[in-house]
Motif scaffolding. Structure first.
Motif, PDB file in Angstrom:
ATOM      1  N   ASP A 171      25.555  24.065  65.559  1.00  0.00           N
ATOM      2  CA  ASP A 171      26.736  23.462  66.175  1.00  0.00           C
ATOM      3  C   ASP A 171      27.144  22.209  65.399  1.00  0.00           C
ATOM      4  O   ASP A 171      26.451  21.196  65.437  1.00  0.00           O
ATOM      5  CB  ASP A 171      26.435  23.110  67.631  1.00  0.00           C
ATOM      6  CG  ASP A 171      27.651  22.590  68.383  1.00  0.00           C
ATOM      7  OD1 ASP A 171      28.734  22.478  67.771  1.00  0.00           O
ATOM      8  OD2 ASP A 171      27.513  22.305  69.587  1.00  0.00           O
ATOM      9  N   THR A 172      28.264  22.277  64.727  1.00  0.00           N
ATOM     10  CA  THR A 172      28.721  21.154  63.898  1.00  0.00           C
ATOM     11  C   THR A 172      29.718  20.252  64.613  1.00  0.00           C
ATOM     12  O   THR A 172      30.187  19.274  64.029  1.00  0.00           O
ATOM     13  CB  THR A 172      29.370  21.691  62.603  1.00  0.00           C
ATOM     14  OG1 THR A 172      30.399  22.620  62.956  1.00  0.00           O
ATOM     15  CG2 THR A 172      28.332  22.385  61.733  1.00  0.00           C
ATOM     16  N   GLY A 173      30.058  20.584  65.854  1.00  0.00           N
ATOM     17  CA  GLY A 173      30.969  19.727  66.608  1.00  0.00           C
ATOM     18  C   GLY A 173      32.388  20.256  66.627  1.00  0.00           C
ATOM     19  O   GLY A 173      32.758  21.146  65.843  1.00  0.00           O
ATOM     20  N   PRO A 174      33.234  19.695  67.489  1.00  0.00           N
ATOM     21  CA  PRO A 174      34.566  20.262  67.717  1.00  0.00           C
ATOM     22  C   PRO A 174      35.571  20.075  66.597  1.00  0.00           C
ATOM     23  O   PRO A 174      36.547  20.808  66.524  1.00  0.00           O
ATOM     24  CB  PRO A 174      35.030  19.536  68.988  1.00  0.00           C
ATOM     25  CG  PRO A 174      34.268  18.242  68.981  1.00  0.00           C
ATOM     26  CD  PRO A 174      32.934  18.564  68.397  1.00  0.00           C
ATOM     27  N   ARG A 175      35.375  19.111  65.712  1.00  0.00           N
ATOM     28  CA  ARG A 175      36.386  18.854  64.673  1.00  0.00           C
ATOM     29  C   ARG A 175      35.906  19.201  63.264  1.00  0.00           C
ATOM     30  O   ARG A 175      36.573  18.886  62.290  1.00  0.00           O
ATOM     31  CB  ARG A 175      36.831  17.384  64.729  1.00  0.00           C
ATOM     32  CG  ARG A 175      37.627  17.045  65.988  1.00  0.00           C
ATOM     33  CD  ARG A 175      38.027  15.591  66.045  1.00  0.00           C
ATOM     34  NE  ARG A 175      36.855  14.725  66.167  1.00  0.00           N
ATOM     35  CZ  ARG A 175      36.247  14.454  67.331  1.00  0.00           C
ATOM     36  NH1 ARG A 175      36.697  14.993  68.447  1.00  0.00           N
ATOM     37  NH2 ARG A 175      35.195  13.659  67.377  1.00  0.00           N
ATOM     38  N   HIS A 176      34.759  19.830  63.179  1.00  0.00           N
ATOM     39  CA  HIS A 176      34.214  20.178  61.865  1.00  0.00           C
ATOM     40  C   HIS A 176      34.784  21.513  61.399  1.00  0.00           C
ATOM     41  O   HIS A 176      34.883  22.459  62.186  1.00  0.00           O
ATOM     42  CB  HIS A 176      32.690  20.258  61.948  1.00  0.00           C
ATOM     43  CG  HIS A 176      32.000  20.147  60.632  1.00  0.00           C
ATOM     44  ND1 HIS A 176      31.961  21.189  59.726  1.00  0.00           N
ATOM     45  CD2 HIS A 176      31.326  19.129  60.056  1.00  0.00           C
ATOM     46  CE1 HIS A 176      31.280  20.808  58.659  1.00  0.00           C
ATOM     47  NE2 HIS A 176      30.892  19.561  58.826  1.00  0.00           N
ATOM     48  N   PRO A 177      35.164  21.629  60.117  1.00  0.00           N
ATOM     49  CA  PRO A 177      35.760  22.898  59.658  1.00  0.00           C
ATOM     50  C   PRO A 177      34.777  24.062  59.593  1.00  0.00           C
ATOM     51  O   PRO A 177      35.190  25.220  59.690  1.00  0.00           O
ATOM     52  CB  PRO A 177      36.303  22.558  58.262  1.00  0.00           C
ATOM     53  CG  PRO A 177      35.527  21.360  57.828  1.00  0.00           C
ATOM     54  CD  PRO A 177      35.221  20.587  59.071  1.00  0.00           C
ATOM     55  N   GLU A 178      33.476  23.775  59.427  1.00  0.00           N
ATOM     56  CA  GLU A 178      32.490  24.850  59.297  1.00  0.00           C
ATOM     57  C   GLU A 178      31.868  25.081  60.679  1.00  0.00           C
ATOM     58  O   GLU A 178      30.849  24.496  61.020  1.00  0.00           O
ATOM     59  CB  GLU A 178      31.429  24.479  58.256  1.00  0.00           C
ATOM     60  CG  GLU A 178      30.683  25.671  57.668  1.00  0.00           C
ATOM     61  CD  GLU A 178      29.798  26.390  58.668  1.00  0.00           C
ATOM     62  OE1 GLU A 178      30.160  27.527  59.065  1.00  0.00           O
ATOM     63  OE2 GLU A 178      28.764  25.813  59.062  1.00  0.00           O
ATOM     64  N   THR A 179      32.492  25.948  61.462  1.00  0.00           N
ATOM     65  CA  THR A 179      32.073  26.177  62.839  1.00  0.00           C
ATOM     66  C   THR A 179      31.644  27.623  63.051  1.00  0.00           C
ATOM     67  O   THR A 179      31.924  28.511  62.232  1.00  0.00           O
ATOM     68  CB  THR A 179      33.212  25.859  63.828  1.00  0.00           C
ATOM     69  OG1 THR A 179      34.204  26.893  63.729  1.00  0.00           O
ATOM     70  CG2 THR A 179      33.847  24.518  63.526  1.00  0.00           C
ATOM     71  N   ALA A 180      31.005  27.850  64.200  1.00  0.00           N
ATOM     72  CA  ALA A 180      30.611  29.210  64.565  1.00  0.00           C
ATOM     73  C   ALA A 180      31.814  30.118  64.758  1.00  0.00           C
ATOM     74  O   ALA A 180      31.695  31.354  64.652  1.00  0.00           O
ATOM     75  CB  ALA A 180      29.768  29.177  65.838  1.00  0.00           C
ATOM     76  N   ASP A 181      32.983  29.536  65.004  1.00  0.00           N
ATOM     77  CA  ASP A 181      34.191  30.357  65.146  1.00  0.00           C
ATOM     78  C   ASP A 181      34.507  31.136  63.878  1.00  0.00           C
ATOM     79  O   ASP A 181      35.214  32.157  63.945  1.00  0.00           O
ATOM     80  CB  ASP A 181      35.391  29.477  65.512  1.00  0.00           C
ATOM     81  CG  ASP A 181      35.348  29.007  66.960  1.00  0.00           C
ATOM     82  OD1 ASP A 181      34.615  29.620  67.763  1.00  0.00           O
ATOM     83  OD2 ASP A 181      36.037  28.021  67.286  1.00  0.00           O
TER      84      ASP A 181
END
Length: 337
Positions: free
Chosen positions: A13-23
């Motif tokens: 979990d890299t946080g809500p504003r990080h570009p490298e996300t689980a999404d």
């Protein structure tokens, strides 16, 4: 294609504003759900000893302790949580699975593509950087070399950023060839033409730092005129693609102009090169931060192996990139055009 995938990688979990996300992985799965012939494999995570064959053991221990303590910002760009340790092992294990599967004969519609995160190509021997903790492609290459499954491995990195970690790890090794097409001057600022290898491994590192704005024709021309002949000369047993999709014209963090069709063109040429050199082929996910363009990019790679025929570029390469290719051919002794 056969896609290596583990739900464990979603826990990083890299946080809500990080570009490298689980999404990113969720978007890829949604895009592939519409395609025929997709198979998923949940491979075993990499052993810690496999990772330390590439990375300094003290660094690996430090990262493990960092995660056990709850994680945080390793550096301003590279974030970890407690679960990032197992996610990083899972991501490296998926890349290792891809390399082993390819060497075991998986090809054509069974060609392996590991969908792991965190990505890897910026991770150096003793440090994390650029969203990366373990260098997944490097771990995979070293694992199959150590087990005697391959004597020579080539890694081709088409991520928009130069894979400084992969270059550094193998810079003085004559059994691993590293080639990168990337945007000149972009993070991390490495990847110059003159960086060709060291200590008896000169010529096993090839950089193509294309100017901002390069598109399909520039990428295809660069591959055909530099990487293809260099790889043919190197004659690898295994060819790993560090497949980032952030050179796409609609990716939010680059200035390149590659289309989705452009990735089909590159995939087709990589596949043909491996067929001509009898090299096994696997793909490892790196960057790509526009969810739609990332999912389209991975899907077009799959479709290419499922029988889709790529178009040819509809324009000529820019003259400044033609001149760059001439320089690279001269530096690497590939002859003049």
């Amino acid at each position: 294609m056969r896609f290596g995938y583990s739900e464990t990688c979603l826990d990083h979990d890299t946080g809500p504003r990080h570009p490298e996300t689980a999404d990113r992985l969720r978007a890829i799965r949604r895009g592939l759900a519409k395609r025929h012939g997709v198979e998923y494999v949940d491979a075993a995570p990499a052993e810690k000893s496999t990772v330390t064959a590439i990375h300094d053991a003290d660094y690996v221990d430090e990262f493990e302790s960092f995660c056990r303590g709850g994680g945080g910002n390793w550096d301003p760009d590279t974030v970890a949580v407690e679960e990032s340790w197992v996610a990083a092992l899972a991501s490296a294990g998926l890349a290792e699975w891809g390399a082993r599967s390819a060497l075991a004969g998986d090809d054509g519609r069974d060609t392996p593509f590991s969908l792991g995160r965190p990505p890897g190509h910026h991770a150096v021997v003793d440090d994390a950087m650029g969203f990366c903790f373990f260098n997944n492609a490097a771990v995979a290459a070293q694992a199959v070399i150590d087990d005697g499954l391959a004597e020579r491995v080539a890694i081709f990195d088409w991520d928009v950023h130069h894979g400084n970690g992969t270059q550094d790890i193998f810079y003085d090794r004559d059994d691993v060839f590293y080639a990168s097409i990337h945007e000149d001057g972009l993070y991390p600022g490495t990847g110059e033409v003159e960086e060709t290898g060291a200590d008896g491994a000169e010529g096993t590192n090839l950089n193509v730092p294309l100017r901002a704005g390069a598109g399909d024709a520039d990428y295809v021309y660069s591959f055909e005129e530099t990487i293809e002949p260099a790889v043919e000369e190197f004659d690898p047993d295994l060819f790993i693609v560090s497949a980032g999709f952030d050179a796409h014209r609609h990716d939010p963090i680059s200035r390149m102009r590659v289309s989705t069709e452009g990735y089909a063109m590159l995939t087709e040429r990589v596949r043909d090169l491996c067929e001509n050199t009898d090299a096994a082929l696997s793909f490892v996910l790196e960057g790509g931060y526009g969810l739609d363009t990332l999912s389209e990019g991975v899907a077009i790679v799959h479709e290419t192996f499922d029988g889709r025929i790529a178009m040819d570029p509809d324009e000529e390469p820019d003259q400044k990139n033609v001149d760059l290719v001439d320089e690279i051919r001269d530096v690497h002794g590939l002859g003049s055009k």
